[in-house]
Write a protein that holds these residues in place. Structure first.
Motif, mmCIF file in Angstrom:
data_model
loop_
_atom_site.group_PDB
_atom_site.id
_atom_site.type_symbol
_atom_site.label_atom_id
_atom_site.label_comp_id
_atom_site.label_asym_id
_atom_site.label_seq_id
_atom_site.Cartn_x
_atom_site.Cartn_y
_atom_site.Cartn_z
ATOM 1 N N HIS A 52 33.196 -3.800 -43.624
ATOM 2 C CA HIS A 52 34.095 -2.962 -44.436
ATOM 3 C C HIS A 52 34.576 -3.710 -45.677
ATOM 4 O O HIS A 52 34.750 -3.096 -46.736
ATOM 5 N N ALA A 53 34.758 -5.019 -45.574
ATOM 6 C CA ALA A 53 35.144 -5.798 -46.755
ATOM 7 C C ALA A 53 34.028 -5.786 -47.791
ATOM 8 O O ALA A 53 34.281 -5.692 -49.006
ATOM 9 N N ALA A 54 32.765 -5.877 -47.336
ATOM 10 C CA ALA A 54 31.635 -5.824 -48.260
ATOM 11 C C ALA A 54 31.561 -4.467 -48.950
ATOM 12 O O ALA A 54 31.330 -4.377 -50.165
ATOM 13 N N LEU A 55 31.755 -3.392 -48.189
ATOM 14 C CA LEU A 55 31.752 -2.057 -48.793
ATOM 15 C C LEU A 55 32.877 -1.913 -49.809
ATOM 16 O O LEU A 55 32.699 -1.311 -50.883
ATOM 17 N N GLN A 56 34.032 -2.468 -49.486
ATOM 18 C CA GLN A 56 35.165 -2.393 -50.416
ATOM 19 C C GLN A 56 34.874 -3.174 -51.694
ATOM 20 O O GLN A 56 35.195 -2.721 -52.801
ATOM 21 N N ALA A 57 34.234 -4.342 -51.543
ATOM 22 C CA ALA A 57 33.886 -5.139 -52.721
ATOM 23 C C ALA A 57 32.909 -4.387 -53.618
ATOM 24 O O ALA A 57 33.034 -4.399 -54.854
ATOM 25 N N ILE A 87 28.393 -2.045 -62.296
ATOM 26 C CA ILE A 87 27.869 -0.986 -61.442
ATOM 27 C C ILE A 87 28.622 -1.019 -60.125
ATOM 28 O O ILE A 87 28.646 -2.045 -59.432
ATOM 29 N N ARG A 88 29.257 0.101 -59.786
ATOM 30 C CA ARG A 88 29.988 0.191 -58.521
ATOM 31 C C ARG A 88 29.268 1.153 -57.581
ATOM 32 O O ARG A 88 28.623 2.098 -58.033
ATOM 33 N N PHE A 89 29.407 0.874 -56.309
ATOM 34 C CA PHE A 89 28.611 1.554 -55.292
ATOM 35 C C PHE A 89 29.529 2.315 -54.338
ATOM 36 O O PHE A 89 30.228 1.698 -53.524
ATOM 37 N N PRO A 90 29.551 3.644 -54.421
ATOM 38 C CA PRO A 90 30.351 4.410 -53.465
ATOM 39 C C PRO A 90 29.921 4.114 -52.032
ATOM 40 O O PRO A 90 28.732 3.907 -51.749
ATOM 41 N N ARG A 91 30.874 4.098 -51.161
ATOM 42 C CA ARG A 91 30.607 3.772 -49.761
ATOM 43 C C ARG A 91 29.525 4.690 -49.177
ATOM 44 O O ARG A 91 28.634 4.232 -48.446
ATOM 45 N N ALA A 92 29.557 5.950 -49.507
ATOM 46 C CA ALA A 92 28.583 6.895 -48.955
ATOM 47 C C ALA A 92 27.160 6.549 -49.398
ATOM 48 O O ALA A 92 26.203 6.708 -48.625
ATOM 49 N N LEU A 93 27.005 6.064 -50.632
ATOM 50 C CA LEU A 93 25.686 5.686 -51.132
ATOM 51 C C LEU A 93 25.120 4.525 -50.315
ATOM 52 O O LEU A 93 23.952 4.538 -49.924
ATOM 53 N N ASP A 96 24.274 5.721 -46.766
ATOM 54 C CA ASP A 96 23.050 6.525 -46.763
ATOM 55 C C ASP A 96 21.813 5.631 -46.874
ATOM 56 O O ASP A 96 20.797 5.869 -46.209
ATOM 57 N N THR A 97 21.903 4.613 -47.719
ATOM 58 C CA THR A 97 20.781 3.686 -47.872
ATOM 59 C C THR A 97 20.517 2.948 -46.569
ATOM 60 O O THR A 97 19.362 2.780 -46.148
ATOM 61 N N LEU A 98 21.584 2.490 -45.924
ATOM 62 C CA LEU A 98 21.425 1.795 -44.648
ATOM 63 C C LEU A 98 20.781 2.700 -43.605
ATOM 64 O O LEU A 98 19.950 2.260 -42.804
ATOM 65 N N ILE A 281 30.213 -15.032 -46.450
ATOM 66 C CA ILE A 281 29.345 -14.038 -45.808
ATOM 67 C C ILE A 281 29.609 -12.654 -46.386
ATOM 68 O O ILE A 281 28.674 -11.890 -46.657
ATOM 69 N N VAL A 282 30.879 -12.315 -46.609
ATOM 70 C CA VAL A 282 31.209 -11.010 -47.186
ATOM 71 C C VAL A 282 30.508 -10.828 -48.529
ATOM 72 O O VAL A 282 29.874 -9.792 -48.785
ATOM 73 N N GLN A 283 30.612 -11.843 -49.403
ATOM 74 C CA GLN A 283 30.011 -11.695 -50.723
ATOM 75 C C GLN A 283 28.496 -11.584 -50.623
ATOM 76 O O GLN A 283 27.880 -10.746 -51.293
ATOM 77 N N ALA A 284 27.872 -12.408 -49.778
ATOM 78 C CA ALA A 284 26.415 -12.349 -49.632
ATOM 79 C C ALA A 284 25.971 -10.988 -49.108
ATOM 80 O O ALA A 284 24.979 -10.412 -49.583
ATOM 81 N N VAL A 285 26.707 -10.459 -48.130
ATOM 82 C CA VAL A 285 26.373 -9.139 -47.585
ATOM 83 C C VAL A 285 26.533 -8.072 -48.659
ATOM 84 O O VAL A 285 25.662 -7.196 -48.816
ATOM 85 N N ALA A 286 27.614 -8.129 -49.419
ATOM 86 C CA ALA A 286 27.832 -7.134 -50.471
ATOM 87 C C ALA A 286 26.715 -7.183 -51.500
ATOM 88 O O ALA A 286 26.167 -6.134 -51.899
#
Length: 512
Positions: A52-57, A87-93, A96-98, A281-286
């Motif tokens: 969730h932190a990665a999605l928020q970032a 470029i910002r990435f909405p959580r739903a996008l 959906d990709t995952l 890890i959060v930043q790498a995942v994001a």
């Protein structure tokens, strides 16, 4: 190879002959693609907080510096470019990709026996890196590396059972032209091994010529696209949270050419990534989630490896600490995130900060290699041969690393518990009217090859035997093994007709 069952029947001579014969692949005590995943440094709650932190970032911070083509792909997929250009990435996008991402990728090799199944928690070890020096173990010094050194490394990897893929571990410092260096890197490695190969490109303009070379090696573009045996290691981000413009353009080009992509995020904890293990890890995942969206925007379903690759940093000096416990935790934590997403993933382990293959190198390489395997990392990059925090590569250390990784893989295999391995029948036979020990019993002999990993170079003799053998030195044995391997013709060499065509079409620096 001889197909045998763990329990062999017949006379003693026949049993000895069976034990001396090579084991069938499925009976070997360790082998590519065994499942790890028994080690979890993060709790389930930790994993979900990182996610969730990665999605928020991604939603609030986003990534800067996408090339115009990348902006078009990403915004077309549903990302949003702000007035600040990020470029910002909405959580739903992202979600959906995952949901649509590949859960399994097969990395092909020139020899199908070496294909890699990247699914679940299957573990594979291999090389990687961009070392600029070769480690001379006999002179105890460093020198610049060249194309012959790279080719020799590939040839050595080709015969090592526990090195499963060969991503370019060094740069060819003797080829000053980057275009020729990129093409000669592909030629040097592919002519040295039939295992899967990974490489990088310094400029997007070089990719088309590289595909011409690969099509010739494969026997045609159709055959290449059917079985792409080279993947692109792509540093598509410059941490923190910026796209690497030219690398993104390379990524777009290799995707169109049918080449699998390693999405590589390599932040330095404390410098280009947060200093905490969790934050790095959060930043790498994001960053890798952003890369996954990018890949699917260019070509949905294209094979991609989730390459969260953060490195540790010694905050006293600013030096990289690839051999640290923190590095081992970073890699294991990333592997657990890959399993959470059920995505094929890769990260770095096996790096030594030590300058030579010594005791320090041994503990550094073993620590992270074992933890990476136990955590179920699909692709363990830089697992052998890397010294001086990736500045040096060592052929002898690569050979010793094969032994080391064999022991790491035995840890990955774990403990099998069944009626046979619980051994109650053996205990009855030995203890009630038997010899009172298990040495030489049928059960012991029948499993000695399938249960145990025996080092090729590691010394297990007694001090007396060691002295009687003139106190053999481990490094000297590795040197001799290197000379033995390189004294044979490379099994992966191209047929003369193909090689002649390659040399006519490209300026190949390796001698014919």
């Amino acid at each position: 190879m001889t197909d045998q069952s763990p329990l062999r029947t017949g006379g003693r001579a026949a049993r000895r002959a069976a034990r001396a014969a090579p084991l069938a692949q499925h009976l070997r005590p360790v082998r590519p693609g065994m499942s790890g995943g028994t080690y979890n440094p993060l709790s389930q709650a930790d994993v979900e907080r990182i996610h969730h932190a990665a999605l928020q970032a991604l939603e609030e911070i986003g990534l800067a510096d996408a090339p115009p083509s990348g902006v078009a792909y990403l915004t077309g997929a549903g990302a949003i470019q702000g007035s600040d250009g990020r470029i910002r990435f909405p959580r739903a996008l992202v979600e959906d990709t995952l949901a649509k991402a590949n859960r399994s990728v097969t990395l092909c090799a020139r020899d199908p026996r070496h294909d890699l199944d990247l699914s679940g928690s299957r573990v594979h070890y291999g090389t990687a890196g961009a070392a600029v020096h070769m480690v001379d173990v006999e002179g105890r010094n460093y020198r610049e590396c060249g194309v012959q050194d790279l080719h020799d490394a590939a040839r050595i990897c080709d015969v090592l059972d526990n090195i499963h893929f060969v991503q370019r571990p060094m740069v060819c410092r003797d080829i000053p032209d980057n275009f020729e260096m990129d093409l000669n890197t592909i030629y040097a490695v592919c002519s040295g091994t039939t295992k899967h190969v990974g490489t990088s490109f310094t400029d997007p303009a070089y990719v088309s010529k590289a595909f011409e070379m690969l099509h010739m090696m494969a026997g045609g573009e159709d055959k290449w696209r059917e079985r792409p045996f080279v993947s692109n290691s792509n540093c598509f981000v410059v941490p923190p949270m910026k796209f690497a413009t030219e690398s993104c353009m390379v990524m777009e080009a290799v995707i169109k050419g049918g080449m699998p992509v390693l999405l590589l995020s390599a932040g330095m904890a404390g410098a280009t990534a947060p200093s905490t293990v969790a934050g790095a890890i959060v930043q790498a995942v994001a960053e890798c989630l952003a890369g996954l969206v990018y890949v699917h925007a260019v070509k949905p379903g294209h094979p991609a490896i989730f390459g969260t690759w953060p490195f540790g940093l010694d905050l006293r000096s600013g030096a990289m600490t690839g051999g640290s416990g923190e590095q081992a935790l970073l890699t294991a934590g990333c592997a657990q995130m890959h399993r959470f997403y059920d995505l094929p993933g890769g990260a770095a382990a096996g790096i030594a900060d030590s300058k030579l293959p010594d005791m320090q190198a041994g503990w550094e390489q073993m620590c992270s290699n074992v933890m990476a395997g136990l955590s179920g990392l699909n692709m363990v990059y830089e697992a052998a041969g890397m010294h001086a925090s990736l500045l040096g590569f060592c052929h002898e250390s690569l050979i010793l690393g094969d032994d080391l990784i064999g022991q790491a893989l035995r840890c990955v295999r774990g403990i099998e518990v069944n009626d046979e391995t619980l051994a109650l029948d053996q205990m009855r036979q030995v203890c009630i009217g038997g010899p009172g020990h298990y040495l030489g019993t049928e059960a012991t002999l029948s499993r000695m090859e399938v249960d145990h990993v025996y080092p090729r170079l590691g010394d297990r003799t007694s001090p007396k035997e060691w002295a009687e053998k003139d106190k053999p030195d481990l490094i000297a044995k590795a040197v001799a093994r290197k000379q033995e391997i390189l004294g044979q013709r490379a099994a992966a060499r191209f047929d003369p007709n193909t090689d002649q065509k390659l040399r006519q079409a490209f300026n190949i620096h390796l001698p014919a």
